[in-house]
Design an enzyme around this catalytic site. Sequence first.
Site, mmCIF file in Angstrom:
data_model
loop_
_atom_site.group_PDB
_atom_site.id
_atom_site.type_symbol
_atom_site.label_atom_id
_atom_site.label_comp_id
_atom_site.label_asym_id
_atom_site.label_seq_id
_atom_site.Cartn_x
_atom_site.Cartn_y
_atom_site.Cartn_z
ATOM 1 N N HIS A 1 -11.743 17.075 16.479
ATOM 2 C CA HIS A 1 -12.300 17.220 15.129
ATOM 3 C C HIS A 1 -12.760 18.644 14.917
ATOM 4 O O HIS A 1 -13.193 19.315 15.862
ATOM 5 C CB HIS A 1 -13.456 16.246 14.893
ATOM 6 C CG HIS A 1 -14.552 16.322 15.919
ATOM 7 N ND1 HIS A 1 -14.459 15.703 17.146
ATOM 8 C CD2 HIS A 1 -15.751 16.949 15.912
ATOM 9 C CE1 HIS A 1 -15.558 15.944 17.835
ATOM 10 N NE2 HIS A 1 -16.359 16.711 17.121
ATOM 11 N N GLU B 1 -19.018 15.779 21.929
ATOM 12 C CA GLU B 1 -19.587 14.454 22.209
ATOM 13 C C GLU B 1 -18.636 13.330 21.836
ATOM 14 O O GLU B 1 -18.674 12.260 22.453
ATOM 15 C CB GLU B 1 -20.920 14.281 21.470
ATOM 16 C CG GLU B 1 -22.003 15.194 22.049
ATOM 17 C CD GLU B 1 -23.330 15.097 21.305
ATOM 18 O OE1 GLU B 1 -23.378 14.440 20.249
ATOM 19 O OE2 GLU B 1 -24.303 15.699 21.790
#
Length: 114
Positions: free
Chosen positions: A100, A95
Amino acid sequence: MVENCIFCRIVNHEIPAKIIYEDDQVVAFHDISPKAPVHVLIIPKKHIPTLAHVQEEDLPLIAHIHKVVLQLQQELGLQNGFRLIANCDKGGGQEVFHLHYHMLGGGKIEAFPE
Ligand code: AMP
Ligand code: ZN
């Protein structure tokens, strides 16, 4: 720095985050919506949109992230183990389009992604 990238803004300390680790290449902070008792995100300061955008020249950075993960394992009390997840692109449930790694542990880990 990419405009409108929330994680670039965290890197630049423009928006608040519970940062637990920072060096010249990496920032780690608590996820705002934790899926486990410990849920932190480890991100490169460099804006790389997804895992699929990692270039050969980025591999030392990825290795460094893995070293930081092992350091955080000790500091976060995750000696029993943890789960490391990188959702890649829409099909992987990503998203936020700044690379990450989710580091989860310390107890029950909710179904992830939902
Ligand atoms: P992903 O679906 O892999 O892109 O995961 C994005 C993660 O970023 C989710 O677990 C969100 O809860 C988390 N997140 C989004 N905004 C923030 C923020 N401002 N601070 C901390 N975590 C965030
Ligand atoms: Zn970014």
